[in-house]
Design an enzyme around this catalytic site. Sequence first.
Site, PDB file in Angstrom:
ATOM      1  N   TYR A  23     -58.075  -7.095  -8.092  1.00 12.51           N
ATOM      2  CA  TYR A  23     -59.174  -7.496  -8.037  1.00 12.51           C
ATOM      3  C   TYR A  23     -59.818  -8.690  -8.819  1.00 12.51           C
ATOM      4  O   TYR A  23     -60.806  -9.654  -8.454  1.00 12.51           O
ATOM      5  CB  TYR A  23     -60.122  -6.449  -8.275  1.00 12.51           C
ATOM      6  CG  TYR A  23     -60.460  -5.464  -7.217  1.00 12.51           C
ATOM      7  CD1 TYR A  23     -59.427  -4.653  -6.556  1.00 12.51           C
ATOM      8  CD2 TYR A  23     -61.675  -5.146  -6.903  1.00 12.51           C
ATOM      9  CE1 TYR A  23     -59.495  -3.767  -5.696  1.00 12.51           C
ATOM     10  CE2 TYR A  23     -61.877  -4.189  -5.839  1.00 12.51           C
ATOM     11  CZ  TYR A  23     -60.812  -3.626  -5.208  1.00 12.51           C
ATOM     12  OH  TYR A  23     -61.020  -2.607  -4.200  1.00 12.51           O
ATOM     13  N   LYS A  48     -46.985   2.269  -8.127  1.00 12.87           N
ATOM     14  CA  LYS A  48     -45.886   1.816  -7.044  1.00 12.87           C
ATOM     15  C   LYS A  48     -44.946   1.045  -7.922  1.00 12.87           C
ATOM     16  O   LYS A  48     -44.445  -0.045  -7.920  1.00 12.87           O
ATOM     17  CB  LYS A  48     -46.582   0.658  -6.042  1.00 12.87           C
ATOM     18  CG  LYS A  48     -45.624   0.324  -5.041  1.00 12.87           C
ATOM     19  CD  LYS A  48     -45.501   1.364  -3.978  1.00 12.87           C
ATOM     20  CE  LYS A  48     -44.250   0.982  -2.986  1.00 12.87           C
ATOM     21  NZ  LYS A  48     -44.060   1.962  -1.897  1.00 12.87           N
ATOM     22  N   ASP A  75     -47.563   5.789  -1.792  1.00 13.46           N
ATOM     23  CA  ASP A  75     -47.535   6.278  -0.434  1.00 13.46           C
ATOM     24  C   ASP A  75     -47.448   7.659  -0.453  1.00 13.46           C
ATOM     25  O   ASP A  75     -47.981   8.398   0.346  1.00 13.46           O
ATOM     26  CB  ASP A  75     -46.427   5.561   0.005  1.00 13.46           C
ATOM     27  CG  ASP A  75     -45.236   5.351  -0.495  1.00 13.46           C
ATOM     28  OD1 ASP A  75     -45.065   5.938  -1.791  1.00 13.46           O
ATOM     29  OD2 ASP A  75     -44.325   4.616  -0.232  1.00 13.46           O
ATOM     30  N   ASP A  78     -59.350   2.705  -5.098  1.00 12.52           N
ATOM     31  CA  ASP A  78     -60.321   2.266  -4.026  1.00 12.52           C
ATOM     32  C   ASP A  78     -59.905   2.954  -2.731  1.00 12.52           C
ATOM     33  O   ASP A  78     -60.864   3.659  -2.093  1.00 12.52           O
ATOM     34  CB  ASP A  78     -60.345   0.769  -3.712  1.00 12.52           C
ATOM     35  CG  ASP A  78     -61.313   0.253  -2.739  1.00 12.52           C
ATOM     36  OD1 ASP A  78     -62.457   0.855  -2.835  1.00 12.52           O
ATOM     37  OD2 ASP A  78     -60.857  -0.441  -1.830  1.00 12.52           O
ATOM     38  N   ASP A 109     -61.597   6.869  -0.671  1.00 11.94           N
ATOM     39  CA  ASP A 109     -62.423   6.851   0.489  1.00 11.94           C
ATOM     40  C   ASP A 109     -61.268   7.710   1.496  1.00 11.94           C
ATOM     41  O   ASP A 109     -61.974   8.614   2.176  1.00 11.94           O
ATOM     42  CB  ASP A 109     -61.978   5.480   1.292  1.00 11.94           C
ATOM     43  CG  ASP A 109     -63.343   4.735   1.362  1.00 11.94           C
ATOM     44  OD1 ASP A 109     -63.797   4.651   0.101  1.00 11.94           O
ATOM     45  OD2 ASP A 109     -63.583   3.949   2.396  1.00 11.94           O
TER      46      ASP A 109
HETATM   47  C1  IPM Z   1     -66.160   0.308  -3.798  1.00  5.65           C
HETATM   48  C2  IPM Z   1     -66.166  -0.833  -2.904  1.00  5.65           C
HETATM   49  C3  IPM Z   1     -66.002  -2.153  -3.558  1.00  5.65           C
HETATM   50  C4  IPM Z   1     -64.572  -2.066  -4.491  1.00  5.65           C
HETATM   51  C5  IPM Z   1     -65.944  -3.651  -2.851  1.00  5.65           C
HETATM   52  C6  IPM Z   1     -67.254  -3.468  -2.069  1.00  5.65           C
HETATM   53  C7  IPM Z   1     -65.870  -4.686  -3.676  1.00  5.65           C
HETATM   54  O1  IPM Z   1     -65.175  -0.770  -1.711  1.00  5.65           O
HETATM   55  O2  IPM Z   1     -66.922   0.412  -4.894  1.00  5.65           O
HETATM   56  O3  IPM Z   1     -65.358   1.296  -3.478  1.00  5.65           O
HETATM   57  O4  IPM Z   1     -63.611  -2.492  -3.699  1.00  5.65           O
HETATM   58  O5  IPM Z   1     -64.354  -1.678  -5.558  1.00  5.65           O
HETATM   59 MN    MN Z   2     -64.165   1.313  -1.789  1.00 12.83          MN
END
Ligand code: IPM
Ligand code: MN
Length: 342
Positions: free
Chosen positions: A138, A180, A213, A237, A241
């Site tokens: 990032y 990884k 993975d 990240d 999710d």
């Molecule tokens: C999160 C989001 C952010 C990230 C983006 C919007 C930069 O996806 O906070 O999870 O990747 O950290």
């Molecule tokens: Mn995110």
Amino acid sequence: MSPRIVLLPGDGIGPEIIGPAVKVMNAVGAELDYEERLFGGASIDAYGTALTDETLDACRQADAVLLAAVGGPRWDTTDPDKPRPEQGLLGLRKGLGLFANLRPVKPIPALYDSSPLKRELIDRTNLLVVRELTGGIYFGEKTRTRDRASDDCVYTRSEIERIAQVAFRTARSRVTSVDKANVLETSRLWREVVREVHGREFPNIELEHLLVDNAAMKLIAAPRHFEVILTENMFGDILSDEAAMLTGSIGMLPSASLGDGQPGLFEPVHGSAPDIAGTGQANPLAMILSAAMMLRHGLGMETQAAAVESAVERALAAGLRTRDLGGTANTKQATQAVLKHL
Ligand code: IPM
Ligand code: MN
Ligand code: NAD
């Protein structure tokens, strides 16, 4: 004097869900001084940049920062010279030194059937993703010509040490470090340093290493296996999710971003949900639970934090379901349901 909170509603559903969080904090008796600032796309429209120096300064001087979400199609561009809302978020995390992102994933029994996964699989899952937040791909150097682009992924020993310490300190019995290391040099350093911190400072905690993975698969196949997942910025990240679906919806997952002494940043894991923005259908619970994390981790108001979390659980047990959870409640009704159980 009351603690000072900077509110960053941001974009999309952001302004629709931050008001509910403030309402709930008022109702639980948390006396706070709020100052609201434009952030992300809204700040680009007003000032040409996603995070102004004034807003960063205001955040630095606050006791905590509460953020909803940024981004949206209006500012989506592949032109590297145009400002992006997400730059504001990355600038804020870096500017406040918030290297530790804590994302608790604790499915609420009332929502077991809202998840696409089997109830017996989810049952009693209680894990924490400890995501490194200010390093890795990032924040490495970026290059771009017409035909070539690159994103540098860099980690230093001290960056890995401090996030590993956060993970081991939070764990009761086991840390799963995800990397990884079969491919990436940064992951090999990661594994080496995590092993050292473990042997030197936390030998009584069990440490295991998983390749990312495999970890992605195991998170769905056997989520109860995990207690603390320690991982780098981008893997964290993506895995968080994925883990959100154990709770039924990304609209349920809160987070805390912490550093050394600076004010913390508290934000839901989800984004600005442009597909439902303006419809009044957003689930405000991840935002409300992020406010609870702020009360606990940012302001030391444990009693109020626990009261908010318990009200959310009881509202769900009483049948509250927003659309993302398969129900019909809108943002307003969801907020009322939580207030009623407070
Ligand atoms: C999160 C989001 C952010 C990230 C983006 C919007 C930069 O996806 O906070 O999870 O990747 O950290
Ligand atoms: Mn995110
Ligand atoms: P998203 O999380 O915004 O949405 C993904 C899906 O989940 C959508 O279908 C959305 O409707 C749904 N969803 C998300 N939050 C919800 C909620 N509270 N209630 C009900 N449904 C919800 O991810 P995306 O669509 O990939 O990204 C949209 C924008 O948000 C992008 O610009 C992205 O960069 C940004 N983003 C910002 C943050 C942040 O500010 N922390 C986090 C992630 C994404």
